[in-house]
Structure formats: structure tokens, C-alpha cells
Design a protein around this motif. Structure first.
Motif, mmCIF file in Angstrom:
data_model
loop_
_atom_site.group_PDB
_atom_site.id
_atom_site.type_symbol
_atom_site.label_atom_id
_atom_site.label_comp_id
_atom_site.label_asym_id
_atom_site.label_seq_id
_atom_site.Cartn_x
_atom_site.Cartn_y
_atom_site.Cartn_z
ATOM 1 N N THR A 1 3.563 11.432 -15.378
ATOM 2 C CA THR A 1 2.885 12.332 -16.301
ATOM 3 C C THR A 1 1.730 13.023 -15.598
ATOM 4 O OG1 THR A 1 3.398 10.740 -18.037
ATOM 5 C CG2 THR A 1 1.820 12.475 -18.571
ATOM 6 N N PRO A 2 1.688 14.345 -15.481
ATOM 7 C CA PRO A 2 2.774 15.246 -15.889
ATOM 8 C C PRO A 2 3.947 15.288 -14.922
ATOM 9 C CG PRO A 2 0.916 16.504 -15.019
ATOM 10 C CD PRO A 2 0.488 15.054 -15.040
ATOM 11 N N PHE A 3 3.763 14.885 -13.663
ATOM 12 C CA PHE A 3 4.917 14.790 -12.758
ATOM 13 C C PHE A 3 4.561 13.814 -11.639
ATOM 14 C CE2 PHE A 3 2.281 18.157 -11.009
ATOM 15 C CZ PHE A 3 2.312 17.946 -9.639
ATOM 16 N N ARG A 4 5.566 13.281 -10.974
ATOM 17 C CA ARG A 4 5.329 12.339 -9.892
ATOM 18 C C ARG A 4 5.004 13.113 -8.607
ATOM 19 N NH1 ARG A 4 8.741 6.830 -8.793
ATOM 20 N NH2 ARG A 4 8.791 7.005 -11.065
ATOM 21 N N ALA A 5 3.922 12.734 -7.951
ATOM 22 C CA ALA A 5 3.471 13.462 -6.761
ATOM 23 C C ALA A 5 4.488 13.349 -5.628
ATOM 24 C CB ALA A 5 2.129 12.897 -6.297
ATOM 25 N N PRO A 6 4.587 14.407 -4.808
ATOM 26 C CA PRO A 6 5.427 14.320 -3.600
ATOM 27 C C PRO A 6 4.936 13.173 -2.719
ATOM 28 C CG PRO A 6 4.623 16.580 -3.943
ATOM 29 C CD PRO A 6 3.925 15.705 -4.936
ATOM 30 N N GLY A 7 5.854 12.421 -2.176
ATOM 31 C CA GLY A 7 5.485 11.298 -1.310
ATOM 32 C C GLY A 7 5.293 9.988 -2.051
ATOM 33 N N HIS A 8 5.429 10.025 -3.382
ATOM 34 C CA HIS A 8 5.145 8.837 -4.190
ATOM 35 C C HIS A 8 6.290 7.804 -4.099
ATOM 36 C CE1 HIS A 8 2.684 6.648 -6.903
ATOM 37 N NE2 HIS A 8 2.049 7.690 -7.426
ATOM 38 N N MET A 9 6.131 6.721 -4.829
ATOM 39 C CA MET A 9 7.083 5.616 -4.819
ATOM 40 C C MET A 9 8.485 6.110 -5.180
ATOM 41 S SD MET A 9 4.998 3.199 -3.962
ATOM 42 C CE MET A 9 3.887 4.401 -3.239
ATOM 43 N N GLN A 10 9.487 5.505 -4.526
ATOM 44 C CA GLN A 10 10.864 5.971 -4.729
ATOM 45 C C GLN A 10 11.822 4.879 -5.179
ATOM 46 O OE1 GLN A 10 12.108 8.213 -1.221
ATOM 47 N NE2 GLN A 10 10.030 9.040 -1.052
ATOM 48 N N THR A 11 11.583 3.636 -4.821
ATOM 49 C CA THR A 11 12.516 2.576 -5.203
ATOM 50 C C THR A 11 12.070 1.973 -6.532
ATOM 51 O OG1 THR A 11 11.340 0.672 -4.259
ATOM 52 C CG2 THR A 11 12.631 2.007 -2.736
ATOM 53 N N ALA A 12 12.873 1.045 -7.034
ATOM 54 C CA ALA A 12 12.446 0.256 -8.189
ATOM 55 C C ALA A 12 11.190 -0.536 -7.801
ATOM 56 C CB ALA A 12 13.564 -0.693 -8.617
ATOM 57 N N TYR A 13 10.405 -0.879 -8.816
ATOM 58 C CA TYR A 13 9.183 -1.649 -8.596
ATOM 59 C C TYR A 13 9.506 -3.040 -8.075
ATOM 60 C CZ TYR A 13 4.867 -4.111 -9.750
ATOM 61 O OH TYR A 13 3.727 -4.852 -9.678
ATOM 62 N N PRO A 14 8.810 -3.577 -7.108
ATOM 63 C CA PRO A 14 7.708 -2.972 -6.371
ATOM 64 C C PRO A 14 8.203 -2.312 -5.083
ATOM 65 C CG PRO A 14 7.800 -5.328 -5.897
ATOM 66 C CD PRO A 14 8.988 -5.007 -6.792
ATOM 67 N N ASP A 15 7.780 -1.070 -4.859
ATOM 68 C CA ASP A 15 8.233 -0.305 -3.703
ATOM 69 C C ASP A 15 7.283 -0.555 -2.532
ATOM 70 O OD1 ASP A 15 9.010 1.557 -1.845
ATOM 71 O OD2 ASP A 15 9.044 3.260 -3.220
ATOM 72 N N TYR A 16 7.445 -1.699 -1.903
ATOM 73 C CA TYR A 16 6.573 -2.035 -0.772
ATOM 74 C C TYR A 16 6.659 -0.995 0.333
ATOM 75 C CZ TYR A 16 5.606 -6.856 -2.316
ATOM 76 O OH TYR A 16 5.182 -7.961 -2.980
ATOM 77 N N ARG A 17 7.895 -0.472 0.542
ATOM 78 C CA ARG A 17 8.067 0.353 1.739
ATOM 79 C C ARG A 17 7.240 1.630 1.654
ATOM 80 N NH1 ARG A 17 14.204 2.646 1.064
ATOM 81 N NH2 ARG A 17 14.466 0.613 0.161
ATOM 82 N N HIS A 18 7.246 2.274 0.473
ATOM 83 C CA HIS A 18 6.471 3.521 0.409
ATOM 84 C C HIS A 18 4.986 3.262 0.184
ATOM 85 C CE1 HIS A 18 10.585 5.124 -0.083
ATOM 86 N NE2 HIS A 18 10.075 6.029 0.728
ATOM 87 N N TYR A 19 4.677 2.208 -0.576
ATOM 88 C CA TYR A 19 3.261 1.884 -0.767
ATOM 89 C C TYR A 19 2.579 1.636 0.582
ATOM 90 C CZ TYR A 19 -1.079 -0.217 -2.125
ATOM 91 O OH TYR A 19 -2.419 -0.453 -2.260
ATOM 92 N N THR A 20 3.211 0.838 1.416
ATOM 93 C CA THR A 20 2.564 0.480 2.686
ATOM 94 C C THR A 20 2.663 1.600 3.719
ATOM 95 O OG1 THR A 20 4.614 -0.598 3.398
ATOM 96 C CG2 THR A 20 2.946 -1.989 2.332
ATOM 97 N N ALA A 21 3.785 2.312 3.706
ATOM 98 C CA ALA A 21 3.931 3.398 4.685
ATOM 99 C C ALA A 21 2.926 4.517 4.417
ATOM 100 C CB ALA A 21 5.357 3.945 4.667
ATOM 101 N N ARG A 22 2.563 4.714 3.147
ATOM 102 C CA ARG A 22 1.529 5.705 2.832
ATOM 103 C C ARG A 22 0.143 5.172 3.221
ATOM 104 N NH1 ARG A 22 5.743 7.598 3.067
ATOM 105 N NH2 ARG A 22 6.942 8.549 1.365
#
Lengths: 304, 289
Positions: free
Chosen positions: A59-80
Motif C-alpha cells: 500500500t500503495p505499491f510495493r517498492a522496486p527491490g522489495h521482498m519477493q519470496t514468501a515470508y520470511p524472505d531472508y535472501r532479499h532482506y539480507t542482500a539489500r
């Protein structure tokens, strides 16, 4: 089959734009701009410092680069987060080595979570541009105006507390604004935003806010992440862009090359060397003036 | 077209092998035309039942501002490079640009460019228009371009490539004699229409800068190399048409325009290109039929 007759009505088919946010003007017809010390190409180096909650908001939209997998998305959280722990320090060192001052478009949550990082950035002479609260702080029409106003003032207040200075610039996440944003930024005392990519020099909105265009087409996100080009291709493209703008500046006055950099994209070990070489190349070119956003806006405003 | 039929019946099969050779003026091998899309995208267009104009709630700041770059910055950058190397434009025009930014239309006119219609706006789609509505946009296009430039349009590239089953019949009825909407050939071809005569002139999706940069994700240099390869092959085969469809907000970005200029220089200096406007190519082909 037929469309509603109103589909062929064009109530705003008129001279100029179909909106009132800013007026039309062609870049090549404006009075020439002169950058300090006889330089002709301002290089606006803007680094995005982003914190992505592992609990993404749509809401209002998911930012580019944000989480992509089902929760918990360790890979994108940590890579960011890698960008804010490791990558950004590679960039700071590279800027110091090349003698370059940059702007850091910073989520205010970064300042709260990583005060040491923000104080390093400020101490080394770089500018903080406000970049919303965190990467859940996206803006688009449809969000309540009061909510957007709070998002903007919270961001500015938090960054002011953390750095001792209220940012004069603003970058929206994904450059996305609502119909209200330009007025809300002005109301909050912001001097300029970087969201509109329609120009290559600063210009004023009708309400007095300045736009300092940060071309998304030249960003590492667009060229490397979206278009999947190599860093060598990116470096070659930026070199070509600078050469073109330097040539144009001989006829039309000062030009600007915006470099929009994301630490978790550009500051990876296999990319950073090529980027460092680009910085050295561009800073050695006789036409280049590496400048923070507020310095470019200052120089432009004195002549406009 | 044959509405509802599995083959729309736009043209007859005509194998490339064994065709009568086409001669271009000056014994040139390939007719090269450049088609800048001079467009206006509305910031807040009405909704269409079949297609959204913008992916975000209005205003889609990046979407709108990216296109606006054409009309503030990159039109002149692109046009100057074309003029420098002797390439006139054949303009795919959102005709409402004549009202919004007449300076751009006047600039194209002063450079000797030809105009054809690309609809009223690139944010108004033809799908599901009834015949009267479609006649209205064709008549509007003819009238608007005539009033702004004195030119009578001869061609059509559907707004945002949106059609109805009757578009081609209608434009031919109004006396337009070429369409840029069909991609089945590297030479002009007759199109079957109810009345009048209509030619399909090769436009291109594949070497359109939009495909180059946003479908194939090329760098500026890769796109320039693609244009040169396309040119070299079509020149070697002879009797062909090469179109370079452009959008200033794409090709006129500072990192792409330099390599693009080199591609134009290559084609202009090669000597085998007949650099022409779309209408001239249609005339030269028709004269040989």
C-alpha cells in the motif's frame, strides 16, 4: 460495440500541458547555465540508501527491490542490507579517493537504525536527501493526503534530528508521487525534489518547488538490474553520455549528468572496480564538476 | 479485414523468392526511412475498457515524465542528428501535439518532414470504437494536420497500435494510401481494402528503439550495431525497405544518441541507401506495379 461518447472528448487539448504542475519550456532555448570554475557538465552523483522491512507493504505499491519470496524472505532482506553495511563503505572510500562529494537519498529509518553510517556520510561532506521513511513508505494517488503529509514530515524531522540539518531535497521511492506531493513537499519546506525525469536541468514547478531531474534511464537499477547489462556496458554508456553532454554544452551552456547508484547493486565486489574507474575517468575530464544536488540547485538558482 | 475469420484476409501470400525486382531511384539498393514518433501522452486520460494507459494511479510520474522528455529535451537532439546526416523524418504524429506543443510540429515541418497520423493521443485507444467514432478520429487527424502544417496526411499508424476490424478499410476510403501497422514483409505490399488502394510500407517492431531498449534490453551501442546489421543485410539483398522507428525520449537519451549518430553516419556514407520519406517510397513502389 461502441465506446462511451466522452472517450472522444478532449477537454484539455490546449496549448501547453494537460496539467498545471509546471509550464512547458524547451531545454535548448533557455539561457545558458554556467557551472562554477568554467566547468560545463555537472555530475550529480546520488546514492540511494534504502531499508527494506522484511514485512513488505503493498500500500500503495510495493517498492522496486522489495521482498519477493514468501515470508520470511531472508535472501532479499539480507542482500539489500548488504548495501548499507558493506557496499556503501566501498562507495564512500571511492568518493574520498576521487575527491568527489555526493548526495545520499536516505530513508529516515536508516538514520535511526544506522546512526554511525549517517554520521560518516555527513562528516565526509556529503548531502543527505530525504527518501521517505523506509521502503514501505511509497506514495501514489489514492493514499489519504494526511497520511502522505505525515510520511513527508516524519521523514524530514527524523533526518533533521539525526544529522542536525533538515534536508533540502526529496526523492520519492520509485520517483512515485500523488497529485498532492508537489504541494506537500513545498508546504514541508522542501526546496527541491528529484522525481520528474522529463528534463536535464533544474526547473520550477508553479508552486516554486524545484525539480532536479535524476534520470532513471541512467540509473544502475535500470541499466544493470532491469536491462541486465554488465557493469562494463554501464560504464561505457555513462562515458558516452558524458561525452555527448560535453559536446552539447559547447553550444547550449551547462549540462548535467545524473548518476543514480544503489549500493547493493553497484558496490558488489565484481562491479565496484569498474565503477571506480568510471569515477576516475569522469573526474579527470576537464569539463566535469562533481556536485551535490543542493550545490547544483544553488548554482542554477543564482542564474534563473 | 475479414472480421472474425481465422485469417484476417489482409493480403495474399507472396513468397520473397522470385519476385520482380524493385528499382529505387538512383539505382540505390535499400530505401531507408526514419519514423520519429512525435507523441503526446495525457497525464490523466479517461479509462478504456480494454487497456490501461498507465500502470500506476495517475499521475504515473516516471511514465509521463519520461515521454515528456521528448517534448522538452530530446526531440531536438534526435532531429539535429537526423538533419546533420541528411535523414528527413516521416512523423508518426499524435495529432493533439499540434495543440499542446506546436513548436515541435513546426520544427519538424521546417526540416521538411512528412506527417502521418498516430491517432489523437497515444493514450486514446481505438479498440471497440464504433464506425462513427473511428471516422471522427480519422477526420480529426486529417483536419488537424492540414491546419497545422498544410500537409494532407497519407498514412496511418494506429494510436498505440490499437485497431478495429474496419480501420484499414476506413483510412483507404478517406484517401490515405499507406499503413505502417503490418509487419509481414521487407517490401511494400498491397493491402486488401473495400474501396480505394492501400499499401503496407515496412515499419518495424524489431528495430524500433522501444523494442531495442525495452524488449531486448540493448545498450545504445548494441542498438546502433543492430541498425547497421539490419541495413547491411537489406542493402545486400536489394529492392528492400528499412525503417528506423524512433521515440526521442528513448533514442535521444544522452547515453544513446552518440552511438545512434554513428549508425546514421554509416548508412549515409555507405552509398547504397535511398534516404527518403515514407510517401516517396510508396510512390516509387506504386510506379513499378
Amino acid at each position: 460495440m461502441s465506446l462511451d461518447p466522452s472517450y472522444l472528448d478532449y477537454p484539455k487539448r490546449q496549448y501547453g500541458y494537460d496539467h498545471d504542475l509546471y509550464g512547458w519550456s524547451a531545454l535548448h532555448e533557455r539561457s545558458p547555465i554556467y557551472w562554477p570554475d568554467g566547468k560545463s557538465v555537472a555530475v550529480f552523483l546520488c546514492v540511494s540508501l534504502e531499508w527494506f522491512p522484511i514485512t513488505p507493504s503493498d500500500t500503495p505499491f510495493r517498492a522496486p527491490g522489495h521482498m519477493q519470496t514468501a515470508y520470511p524472505d531472508y535472501r532479499h532482506y539480507t542482500a539489500r542490507d548488504y548495501g548499507s553495511r558493506v557496499g556503501v563503505y566501498r562507495l564512500l572510500d571511492a568518493f574520498a579517493k576521487a575527491g568527489i562529494k555526493a548526495s545520499f537519498a536516505t530513508n529516515s529509518t536508516i538514520a535511526e537504525r544506522y546512526p554511525a553510517l549517517v554520521s560518516d556520510i555527513v562528516r565526509e561532506g556529503h548531502e543527505i536527501i530525504a527518501h521517505s521513511t523506509d521502503m514501505n513508505g511509497t506514495i501514489a494517488s489514492g493514499m489519504p493526503v494526511e497520511e502522505e503529509r505525515t510520511l513527508i514530515t516524519t521523514t524530514l524531522d527524523t533526518l533533521e534530528r539525526a544529522t542536525g540539518a533538515r534536508p533540502s531535497g526529496w526523492l520519492s521511492i520509485a520517483r512515485s508521487q500523488s497529485w498532492s506531493t508537489v504541494d506537500l513537499l513545498k508546504e514541508a519546506g522542501t526546496r527541491y525534489c528529484c522525481d520528474w525525469v522529463n528534463d536535464e536541468l533544474p526547473y520550477r514547478f508553479r508552486n516554486g518547488l524545484i525539480n532536479l531531474p535524476l534520470n532513471h534511464e541512467l540509473s544502475d537499477r535500470q541499466i544493470i538490474t532491469v536491462q541486465q547489462q554488465s557493469v562494463d556496458s554501464y560504464v561505457q554508456s555513462m562515458g558516452d553520455a558524458f561525452s555527448w553532454l560535453a559536446g552539447e554544452a559547447e553550444r547550449f551552456g551547462g549540462r548535467m549528468l545524473p548518476l543514480h547508484i544503489t549500493p547493493y547493486i553497484m558496490a558488489l565486489p565484481y562491479r565496484i572496480d569498474a565503477f571506480e574507474r568510471l569515477l576516475v575517468d569522469l573526474s579527470n575530464r576537464p569539463q566535469s564538476w562533481f556536485a551535490k544536488g543542493n550545490a547544483i540547485v544553488n548554482a542554477w538558482e543564482q542564474q534563473s | 479485414m475479414q472480421e472474425g475469420a481465422c485469417d484476417p484476409g489482409l493480403y495474399d501470400f507472396q513468397p520473397y523468392r522470385g519476385r520482380a525486382p524493385i528499382q529505387w531511384p538512383g539505382d540505390k539498393k535499400v530505401a531507408v526511412w526514419v519514423a520519429p514518433n512525435l507523441e503526446y501522452y495525457e497525464i490523466d486520460p479517461p479509462a478504456h475498457p480494454k487497456r490501461k494507459a498507465w500502470t500506476k494511479p495517475h499521475p504515473d510520474v516516471v511514465g509521463f515524465a519520461h515521454r515528456d522528455h521528448s517534448n522538452r529535451v530530446s526531440h531536438w537532439r534526435m532531429a539535429d542528428v537526423m538533419s546533420k546526416h541528411g535523414f528527413p523524418g516521416s512523423v508518426s504524429l499524435s495529432v493533439a501535439l499540434c495543440q499542446h506543443h506546436p513548436e515541435i510540429v513546426a520544427d519538424a515541418q521546417a526540416r521538411g518532414w512528412e506527417f502521418f497520423s498516430h491517432g489523437i493521443y497515444n493514450t486514446r485507444y481505438a479498440y471497440e470504437m464504433d464506425e462513427g467514432q473511428e471516422r471522427a478520429i480519422i477526420e480529426d487527424s486529417i483536419r488537424t494536420v492540414r491546419e497545422a502544417t498544410g500537409q494532407t496526411i497519407r498514412g496511418w499508424l494506429a494510436p498505440a497500435l490499437t485497431h478495429t476490424p474496419r480501420t484499414l478499410d476506413l483510412i483507404a476510403e478517406y484517401g490515405l494510401d499507406y499503413t505502417c501497422d503490418l509487419y509481414h514483409d521487407d517490401q511494400p505490399q498491397w493491402v486488401k481494402v473495400k474501396q480505394g488502394e492501400l499499401v503496407s510500407i515496412p515499419y518495424s517492431l524489431e528495430v524500433n528503439d522501444h523494442y531495442g531498449f525495452f524488449v531486448y534490453n540493448m545498450s545504445g551501442r548494441e542498438y546502433a550495431d543492430t541498425l547497421i546489421r539490419q541495413y547491411e543485410r537489406l542493402a545486400a539483398e536489394g529492392g528492400t525497405v528499412m525503417c528506423i522507428p524512433l521515440h526521442a525520449y528513448l533514442i535521444g537519451q544522452p547515453h544513446r544518441i552518440g552511438p545512434f549518430e554513428e549508425a546514421l553516419r554509416h548508412i549515409a556514407e555507405d552509398g547504397r541507401a535511398w534516404i527518403a520519406r515514407s510517401g516517396e517510397i510508396v510512390d516509387a513502389w506504386r510506379a513499378q506495379q
